[in-house]
Write a protein that holds these residues in place. Structure first.
Motif, PDB file in Angstrom:
ATOM      1  N   GLY A 177      16.365  73.545  34.277  1.00 18.46           N
ATOM      2  CA  GLY A 177      15.703  72.615  33.369  1.00 18.46           C
ATOM      3  C   GLY A 177      16.256  71.213  33.376  1.00 18.46           C
ATOM      4  O   GLY A 177      15.721  70.343  32.673  1.00 18.46           O
ATOM      5  N   ARG A 178      17.295  70.937  34.141  1.00 20.98           N
ATOM      6  CA  ARG A 178      17.876  69.592  34.192  1.00 20.98           C
ATOM      7  C   ARG A 178      17.247  68.777  35.314  1.00 20.98           C
ATOM      8  O   ARG A 178      16.763  69.324  36.308  1.00 20.98           O
ATOM      9  N   VAL A 179      17.282  67.450  35.142  1.00 24.66           N
ATOM     10  CA  VAL A 179      16.749  66.519  36.132  1.00 24.66           C
ATOM     11  C   VAL A 179      17.802  65.443  36.388  1.00 24.66           C
ATOM     12  O   VAL A 179      18.474  64.996  35.464  1.00 24.66           O
ATOM     13  N   ASP A 180      17.934  65.014  37.640  1.00 22.41           N
ATOM     14  CA  ASP A 180      18.795  63.871  37.938  1.00 22.41           C
ATOM     15  C   ASP A 180      18.194  62.624  37.306  1.00 22.41           C
ATOM     16  O   ASP A 180      16.973  62.406  37.358  1.00 22.41           O
ATOM     17  N   LEU A 181      19.063  61.785  36.718  1.00 24.59           N
ATOM     18  CA  LEU A 181      18.613  60.581  36.030  1.00 24.59           C
ATOM     19  C   LEU A 181      19.417  59.380  36.500  1.00 24.59           C
ATOM     20  O   LEU A 181      20.566  59.513  36.933  1.00 24.59           O
ATOM     21  N   SER A 182      18.806  58.196  36.388  1.00 21.83           N
ATOM     22  CA  SER A 182      19.533  56.956  36.631  1.00 21.83           C
ATOM     23  C   SER A 182      19.074  55.923  35.610  1.00 21.83           C
ATOM     24  O   SER A 182      18.062  56.109  34.926  1.00 21.83           O
ATOM     25  N   LEU A 183      19.831  54.830  35.496  1.00 20.54           N
ATOM     26  CA  LEU A 183      19.494  53.741  34.589  1.00 20.54           C
ATOM     27  C   LEU A 183      19.082  52.518  35.389  1.00 20.54           C
ATOM     28  O   LEU A 183      19.699  52.195  36.411  1.00 20.54           O
ATOM     29  N   GLY A 184      18.030  51.847  34.929  1.00 20.86           N
ATOM     30  CA  GLY A 184      17.580  50.624  35.569  1.00 20.86           C
ATOM     31  C   GLY A 184      17.097  49.630  34.536  1.00 20.86           C
ATOM     32  O   GLY A 184      17.050  49.940  33.332  1.00 20.86           O
ATOM     33  N   PRO A 185      16.731  48.430  34.942  1.00 21.97           N
ATOM     34  CA  PRO A 185      16.217  47.432  34.004  1.00 21.97           C
ATOM     35  C   PRO A 185      14.997  47.958  33.264  1.00 21.97           C
ATOM     36  O   PRO A 185      14.196  48.714  33.818  1.00 21.97           O
ATOM     37  N   PRO A 186      14.824  47.557  32.009  1.00 22.72           N
ATOM     38  CA  PRO A 186      13.699  48.086  31.217  1.00 22.72           C
ATOM     39  C   PRO A 186      12.329  47.856  31.843  1.00 22.72           C
ATOM     40  O   PRO A 186      11.436  48.690  31.691  1.00 22.72           O
ATOM     41  N   ALA A 187      12.153  46.747  32.567  1.00 22.99           N
ATOM     42  CA  ALA A 187      10.834  46.433  33.131  1.00 22.99           C
ATOM     43  C   ALA A 187      10.698  46.845  34.591  1.00 22.99           C
ATOM     44  O   ALA A 187       9.663  46.566  35.211  1.00 22.99           O
ATOM     45  N   ALA A 188      11.689  47.515  35.149  1.00 23.03           N
ATOM     46  CA  ALA A 188      11.648  47.852  36.571  1.00 23.03           C
ATOM     47  C   ALA A 188      10.584  48.911  36.842  1.00 23.03           C
ATOM     48  O   ALA A 188      10.412  49.855  36.061  1.00 23.03           O
ATOM     49  N   PRO A 189       9.863  48.778  37.949  1.00 25.92           N
ATOM     50  CA  PRO A 189       8.850  49.793  38.298  1.00 25.92           C
ATOM     51  C   PRO A 189       9.498  50.981  39.001  1.00 25.92           C
ATOM     52  O   PRO A 189      10.660  50.928  39.425  1.00 25.92           O
ATOM     53  N   GLY A 190       8.752  52.041  39.136  1.00 25.77           N
ATOM     54  CA  GLY A 190       9.202  53.151  39.954  1.00 25.77           C
ATOM     55  C   GLY A 190       9.101  52.819  41.430  1.00 25.77           C
ATOM     56  O   GLY A 190       8.412  51.872  41.826  1.00 25.77           O
ATOM     57  N   HIS A 191       9.806  53.566  42.251  1.00 27.34           N
ATOM     58  CA  HIS A 191       9.729  53.350  43.688  1.00 27.34           C
ATOM     59  C   HIS A 191      10.228  54.592  44.416  1.00 27.34           C
ATOM     60  O   HIS A 191      10.707  55.542  43.793  1.00 27.34           O
ATOM     61  N   ARG A 192      10.101  54.579  45.704  1.00 25.07           N
ATOM     62  CA  ARG A 192      10.588  55.674  46.539  1.00 25.07           C
ATOM     63  C   ARG A 192      11.651  55.155  47.494  1.00 25.07           C
ATOM     64  O   ARG A 192      11.641  53.986  47.874  1.00 25.07           O
ATOM     65  N   MET A 193      12.559  56.036  47.857  1.00 20.95           N
ATOM     66  CA  MET A 193      13.541  55.682  48.879  1.00 20.95           C
ATOM     67  C   MET A 193      13.769  56.899  49.766  1.00 20.95           C
ATOM     68  O   MET A 193      13.579  58.037  49.349  1.00 20.95           O
TER      69      MET A 193
END
Length: 219
Positions: A177-193
């Motif tokens: 039930g856990r997911v990896d999380l990160s923190l970014g700027p409040p207005a940053a869009p999603g992206h792929r890498m």
């Protein structure tokens, strides 16, 4: 050694056993008896995935190689969906905990992003509706032969404090039930890498250099 045996060794702080296991795995890679490939991680290290067994995994993380440059577009503050236990094989590694305040009102400093990893090596960084304020917490630096733990869900950032080559043997057990999380700027869009894979020659070179440094005395 299987995962339970390694976990028991880590709990006993049986550093010699853990280092011997890392050396054995690196020897197999250098000799070509293990066909795995090193993976360039966007947080600035190379991962040698020596064991995958369901939700359990063991890796050697190598910092300070030419293949280990961090991706400047990737947020450095993150938390895992798995409990981490790590033993420093050589060098030094620092982990700074980050305190998260939910419901910050107009004082939000970051947005929480989910990191959804595909087996093909593609990570989708997906923004959530969770805005937070983060504050720096305690920093722990671990040296050669020391073992540290980071529980799932604890936000942190990892740094090599003096820039020296460093490697760790990492044990991870995924929690349901856990997911990896990160923190970014409040207005940053999603992206792929995409996590890039090293070829056989690069992988062997990384493993060979790690073996050499394990056997060298610390400066």
């Amino acid at each position: 050694m299987d995962y339970p045996a390694l976990e028991r060794a880590a709990r006993r702080h049986a550093t010699a056993e853990l280092i011997r296991h890392a050396v054995s795995e690196l020897d197999l890679i250098v000799s070509g008896r293990r066909a795995l490939r090193a993976v360039r991680h966007p947080l600035g290290f190379v991962c040698l995935p020596v064991l995958r067994d369901g939700g359990d995994g063991v890796c050697v993380h190598v910092f300070g190689t030419a293949e280990a440059e961090p991706d400047g577009t990737v947020p450095q503050v993150h938390c895992h969906s798995w409990d981490l236990t790590s033993t420093v094989l050589y060098g030094r590694l620092g982990n700074r905990r980050v305190h998260i305040d939910d419901d910050p009102g107009d004082d939000a400093t970051h947005r929480v992003f989910e990191v959804l990893s595909d087996p093909s090596g593609v990570d989708e960084i997906r923004p959530t509706g969770r805005l937070v304020r983060c504050r720096p917490g305690a920093e722990q630096t671990s040296a050669r032969g020391q073992t540290y733990a980071l529980p799932a869900g604890e936000f942190h950032t990892s740094v090599v404090p003096d820039g020296r080559p460093t490697a760790t043997l990492v044990l991870g057990r995924t929690l349901p039930g856990r997911v990896d999380l990160s923190l970014g700027p409040p207005a940053a869009p999603g992206h792929r890498m995409v996590r890039r894979t090293c070829d056989a020659t690069q992988t062997a070179r990384i493993a060979r250099a790690a073996l050499r440094r394990i056997h060298e005395p610390e400066p």
